[in-house]
Scaffold this active site. Structure first.
Site, PDB file in Angstrom:
ATOM      1  N   ARG A 127       0.861  -1.174   0.000  1.00 62.59           N
ATOM      2  CA  ARG A 127       0.000   0.000   0.000  1.00 62.59           C
ATOM      3  C   ARG A 127       0.904   1.232   0.000  1.00 62.59           C
ATOM      4  NH1 ARG A 127      -2.060  -3.611   3.828  1.00 62.59           N
ATOM      5  NH2 ARG A 127      -4.198  -4.351   3.433  1.00 62.59           N
ATOM      6  N   LYS A 152       0.543   0.593  15.075  1.00 64.36           N
ATOM      7  CA  LYS A 152       1.503   0.891  16.139  1.00 64.36           C
ATOM      8  C   LYS A 152       1.885  -0.344  16.951  1.00 64.36           C
ATOM      9  CE  LYS A 152      -0.256   5.606  16.686  1.00 64.36           C
ATOM     10  NZ  LYS A 152      -0.858   6.598  17.632  1.00 64.36           N
ATOM     11  N   HIS A 220      -2.226   2.308  -5.990  1.00 64.14           N
ATOM     12  CA  HIS A 220      -3.114   1.173  -5.706  1.00 64.14           C
ATOM     13  C   HIS A 220      -3.343   0.325  -6.949  1.00 64.14           C
ATOM     14  CE1 HIS A 220      -5.308  -0.436  -2.326  1.00 64.14           C
ATOM     15  NE2 HIS A 220      -6.297  -0.780  -3.130  1.00 64.14           N
ATOM     16  N   ARG A 223      -0.579  -2.008  -7.017  1.00 68.37           N
ATOM     17  CA  ARG A 223      -0.833  -3.079  -6.033  1.00 68.37           C
ATOM     18  C   ARG A 223      -1.757  -4.128  -6.638  1.00 68.37           C
ATOM     19  NH1 ARG A 223      -1.321  -4.353  -0.431  1.00 68.37           N
ATOM     20  NH2 ARG A 223      -3.418  -4.878   0.258  1.00 68.37           N
ATOM     21  N   HIS A 247      -4.065  -8.969   3.668  1.00 70.36           N
ATOM     22  CA  HIS A 247      -5.518  -8.969   3.810  1.00 70.36           C
ATOM     23  C   HIS A 247      -5.925  -9.719   5.072  1.00 70.36           C
ATOM     24  CE1 HIS A 247      -6.444  -8.215  -0.738  1.00 70.36           C
ATOM     25  NE2 HIS A 247      -6.132  -7.122  -0.079  1.00 70.36           N
ATOM     26  N   TYR A 256      -9.572 -10.750  -7.129  1.00 70.29           N
ATOM     27  CA  TYR A 256      -8.587 -11.032  -8.176  1.00 70.29           C
ATOM     28  C   TYR A 256      -8.941 -12.259  -9.003  1.00 70.29           C
ATOM     29  CZ  TYR A 256      -6.115  -7.512  -5.627  1.00 70.29           C
ATOM     30  OH  TYR A 256      -5.790  -6.331  -5.022  1.00 70.29           O
TER      31      TYR A 256
END
Length: 272
Positions: A127, A152, A220, A223, A247, A256
């Site tokens: 990403r 984080k 994107h 990607r 994912h 896809y």
């Protein structure tokens, strides 16, 4: 009423033309909303996604009226949103990616940097936020891997470093990247600060125009190109593609499996 004003004005205008009188909000019923939605779809050519968003707005608006006791019955409760259409992800073919790369002037550091960025997106499926947050220590040339951190916490995924990409990244680090103390892999030349997603998007868009590619090329899209090539050209299963893309759900990777007439024709030609 604030943000809902344009919506409710539209509804009242429609009802007014039918009733020839100005109604109160507590007189609005479900069939009025359906008539309005049908008007948007048939007369204004609103697409399905826009209708779905409009229904969500209705629900929020009438929940507000119900909570504030302007109405006793919520007319939006019986509305049924249309099924959201499956979107086929836009992607570039290998030839289009090569054409994109061919117009980049690699005689300048700026050109080499964006060349490296596009190749990284192409061979990792990162990403744009993951690319801009990538740190030098995340790229392990000895183990041929890239570590991608999520948020984080301590969540991460490992992406194998493609043999075509490794020397490109090494050349960038040794000969192009400014010698600054920033931990980030991709930094600006003047300030030595982390690259921004907006700048990368704009630069890729301009390069695509120079290459004569009519598709709206974004990070994107690259990607999607990475994932589509793995699935269609190399037969990689969706589970592994999902792991590479990060994912959380297999459903996200299922897009896809889309096909094109050419892809179907190639499949039929394999029949003996």
């Amino acid at each position: 009423v604030g943000n809902f004003q344009p919506i409710i004005l539209g509804i009242l205008t429609l009802i007014f033309t039918q009733w020839k009188v100005e109604p109160f909000v507590d007189e609005i019923e479900t069939h009025h909303l359906r008539t309005f939605l049908r008007y948007l779809s048939e007369e204004k050519n609103y697409k399905t996604n826009s209708i779905i968003r409009m229904i969500a707005t209705f629900r929020s608006f009438f929940r507000f009226l119900e909570r504030e006791e302007y109405i006793q019955k919520n007319p939006s409760n019986r509305l049924q949103a249309p099924k959201k259409p499956e979107s086929i992800p836009k992607y570039l073919t290998k030839e289009e990616i090569e054409r994109l790369l061919s117009v980049i002037n690699q005689n300048k550091d700026k050109g080499k940097r964006i060349y490296t960025i596009i190749q990284t997106l192409r061979y990792t499926g990162l990403r744009i936020s993951e690319l801009t947050n990538l740190k030098i220590e995340d790229v392990n040339f000895e183990e041929a891997s890239i570590t991608v951190w999520h948020g984080k916490g301590d969540k991460y995924r490992i992406i194998p470093l493609h043999p075509e990409l490794a020397p490109i990244l090494q050349d960038y680090l040794e000969n192009v990247r400014p010698k600054v103390s920033s931990p980030f892999f991709f930094v600006t030349k003047k300030m030595g600060t982390k690259m921004t997603p907006g700048y990368i998007r704009l630069t890729i868009h301009k390069i695509a125009e120079e290459a004569g590619i009519t598709k709206n090329v974004t990070p994107h899209v690259l990607r999607h190109s990475f994932a589509t090539s793995l699935y269609k050209d190399h037969g990689v299963d969706l589970l592994r593609i999902g792991k590479l893309l990060g994912h959380a759900s297999p459903r996200a990777t299922s897009i896809y499996t889309h096909t094109t007439p050419e892809h179907l024709r190639e499949a039929l030609e394999k029949l003996s």
